[in-house]
Design a protein around this motif. Structure first.
Motif, mmCIF file in Angstrom:
data_model
loop_
_atom_site.group_PDB
_atom_site.id
_atom_site.type_symbol
_atom_site.label_atom_id
_atom_site.label_comp_id
_atom_site.label_asym_id
_atom_site.label_seq_id
_atom_site.Cartn_x
_atom_site.Cartn_y
_atom_site.Cartn_z
ATOM 1 N N GLY A 14 21.726 25.165 22.229
ATOM 2 C CA GLY A 14 22.549 25.139 23.420
ATOM 3 C C GLY A 14 22.041 26.035 24.528
ATOM 4 N N GLY A 15 21.023 26.852 24.228
ATOM 5 C CA GLY A 15 20.460 27.755 25.217
ATOM 6 C C GLY A 15 19.451 27.068 26.117
ATOM 7 N N ALA A 16 18.982 27.793 27.119
ATOM 8 C CA ALA A 16 18.085 27.204 28.116
ATOM 9 C C ALA A 16 16.789 26.697 27.490
ATOM 10 C CB ALA A 16 17.776 28.234 29.202
ATOM 11 N N VAL A 17 16.197 27.482 26.600
ATOM 12 C CA VAL A 17 14.945 27.059 25.966
ATOM 13 C C VAL A 17 15.223 26.029 24.880
ATOM 14 C CG1 VAL A 17 12.898 27.822 24.700
ATOM 15 C CG2 VAL A 17 13.870 29.276 26.491
ATOM 16 N N GLY A 18 16.245 26.285 24.071
ATOM 17 C CA GLY A 18 16.555 25.397 22.963
ATOM 18 C C GLY A 18 16.864 23.984 23.389
ATOM 19 N N HIS A 33 18.594 17.905 15.007
ATOM 20 C CA HIS A 33 19.832 18.485 14.495
ATOM 21 C C HIS A 33 20.057 19.806 15.225
ATOM 22 C CE1 HIS A 33 19.988 15.500 11.217
ATOM 23 N NE2 HIS A 33 18.669 15.549 11.349
ATOM 24 N N LEU A 34 20.995 19.802 16.139
ATOM 25 C CA LEU A 34 21.247 20.946 17.008
ATOM 26 C C LEU A 34 22.165 21.926 16.300
ATOM 27 C CD1 LEU A 34 22.147 18.758 20.113
ATOM 28 C CD2 LEU A 34 19.882 19.610 19.507
ATOM 29 N N ALA A 35 21.765 23.183 16.259
ATOM 30 C CA ALA A 35 22.559 24.199 15.576
ATOM 31 C C ALA A 35 22.717 25.425 16.458
ATOM 32 C CB ALA A 35 21.907 24.582 14.248
ATOM 33 N N GLY A 36 23.868 26.052 16.376
ATOM 34 C CA GLY A 36 24.118 27.263 17.146
ATOM 35 C C GLY A 36 25.591 27.611 17.076
ATOM 36 N N ARG A 37 25.995 28.604 17.857
ATOM 37 C CA ARG A 37 27.391 29.060 17.788
ATOM 38 C C ARG A 37 28.258 28.476 18.898
ATOM 39 N NH1 ARG A 37 27.890 35.345 16.399
ATOM 40 N NH2 ARG A 37 26.882 35.629 18.411
ATOM 41 N N GLY A 38 27.654 27.930 19.944
ATOM 42 C CA GLY A 38 28.431 27.386 21.053
ATOM 43 C C GLY A 38 28.623 25.891 20.928
ATOM 44 N N LYS A 39 29.757 25.452 20.398
ATOM 45 C CA LYS A 39 29.988 24.046 20.114
ATOM 46 C C LYS A 39 29.886 23.172 21.363
ATOM 47 C CE LYS A 39 33.330 20.886 17.982
ATOM 48 N NZ LYS A 39 34.665 20.775 17.328
#
Length: 263
Positions: A14-18, A33-39
Motif C-alpha cells: 500500500g506504500g508508494a514503492v510497494g 498478493h498484496l500484504a500490509g497493515r493498511g487495508k
C-alpha cells in the motif's frame, strides 16, 4: 511477460514503492498478493490492478507477527498453488530516526529501525523459503539504500539496519541456493517520487540549515547521471530480478543508485 503464472507476495504494497512494484509485477503477468497493515490502501492497489486486467489479492498482515506471516503465506500457497516471489517493501516514518546525530539520539529512536526492518525481512523470507524449498524454486527480494554501503551522517539506526538486511540476504542465498531459491537485494538511492524521501530530505536539509531543494540537488549531483532513480526504475529491475531471465543472479546486492555508489 516476465512473471507470467508467478505468484508474488509484496509486503508494504500500500506504500508508494510497494504499489508501483505490485502494479509492475501484475503487468508482467504475476498474480500479486498484496500484504500490509493498511487495508484501504491495499484494496485500492488491488482495484487498480484488476481494473487494468491484472490479478491481485489483498490481505492485512502484520509483518512483525510471525504467526500472521506464516498463516498468510500458507493461505497463498493453499489457494494459488505456490509462492514464487516474495518482496518485503515495508517502511517506517523517519522523523525521530534520521536527521539527528547518533550521539544525540534516544535509544528508542536508534532501536526502532534495527528492531523492525531486519526482523520483518527475516520473518517474511523465512516463511517464503519454507514453501519455496518444497517447490524447488522461488525468488526472495529485499531492498536497502545507499547509506548501507557508504559513510553518511545523520542516518541513526537506518544504515545499520540496511546493512543487516544485506547480510541476511547473502546468508539466505548461501543456504537456499541448493534448493533452487535465489535471493537478491536491491540497493537504491533515494527515489524523488516517494513521499518518504520528501520527509527524509527535509529532515536532513533542516539539520544542515539548507533548503529541501538544495539538499535534493546535492544528492542528485552525487550520482553519475545527475539525477536520482525513480520508483518505476526500481520496480522494473525488481521484475527482471524475480523472473526466469535472471536465473544467474543470487547472493548479490544489485546497485540501483544511479552511480551514487560505483563498484
Amino acid at each position: 511477460m516476465l512473471l507470467e503464472n508467478k505468484n508474488a507476495i509484496v509486503y508494504g504494497a500500500g506504500g508508494a514503492v510497494g504499489r508501483v512494484v505490485a502494479r509492475t509485477f501484475a503487468a508482467e503477468g504475476a498474480h500479486v498478493h498484496l500484504a500490509g497493515r493498511g487495508k484501504a490502501a491495499l484494496e485500492e492497489v488491488a482495484d487498480e490492478i484488476t481494473a487494468s486486467g491484472g490479478l491481485a489479492s489483498a490481505a492485512t498482515v502484520d509483518v512483525l507477527d510471525q504467526d500472521a506471516v506464516e498463516a498468510h503465506v500458507e493461505a497463498v500457497v493453499r489457494g494459488a498453488g505456490s509462492v514464487d516471489v516474495s518482496f518485503n517493501l515495508i517502511s517506517l516514518p523517519q522523523t525521530g530516526i534520521q536527521g539527528t546525530a547518533i550521539v544525540d539520539m534516544t535509544p528508542a529512536g536508534f532501536d526502532l529501525p534495527m528492531n523492525t526492518y531486519p526482523k520483518a525481512n527475516f520473518l517474511t523470507a523465512r516463511a517464503a523459503a519454507r514453501r519455496m524449498t518444497s517447490q524447488g524454486s522461488g525468488v526472495i527480494l529485499t531492498i536497502t539504500a545507499s547509506p548501507s554501503r557508504t559513510a553518511v551522517p545523520l542516518m541513526g539506526g537506518m544504515a545499520p539496519a540496511w546493512a543487516a538486511i544485506e547480510s541476511l540476504s547473502r546468508g539466505l542465498a548461501a543456504e537456499l541456493g541448493p534448493s533452487g531459491i535465489r535471493v537478491i537485494c536491491l540497493n537504491a538511492a533515494g527515489m524523488p517520487d516517494s513521499p518518504q524521501l520528501d520527509e527524509v530530505y527535509r529532515l536532513h536539509a533542516g539539520a544542515y540549515g539548507i533548503s529541501y531543494d538544495a539538499f535534493h540537488a546535492r544528492m542528485a549531483e552525487r550520482t553519475l547521471r545527475k539525477r536520482l532513480p525513480t520508483i518505476q526504475e526500481i520496480a522494473n529491475v525488481a521484475a527482471f530480478a524475480a523472473s526466469d531471465r535472471a536465473t544467474g543472479m543470487t547472493g548479490t546486492i544489485a546497485n540501483l543508485t544511479g552511480g551514487m555508489i560505483v563498484e
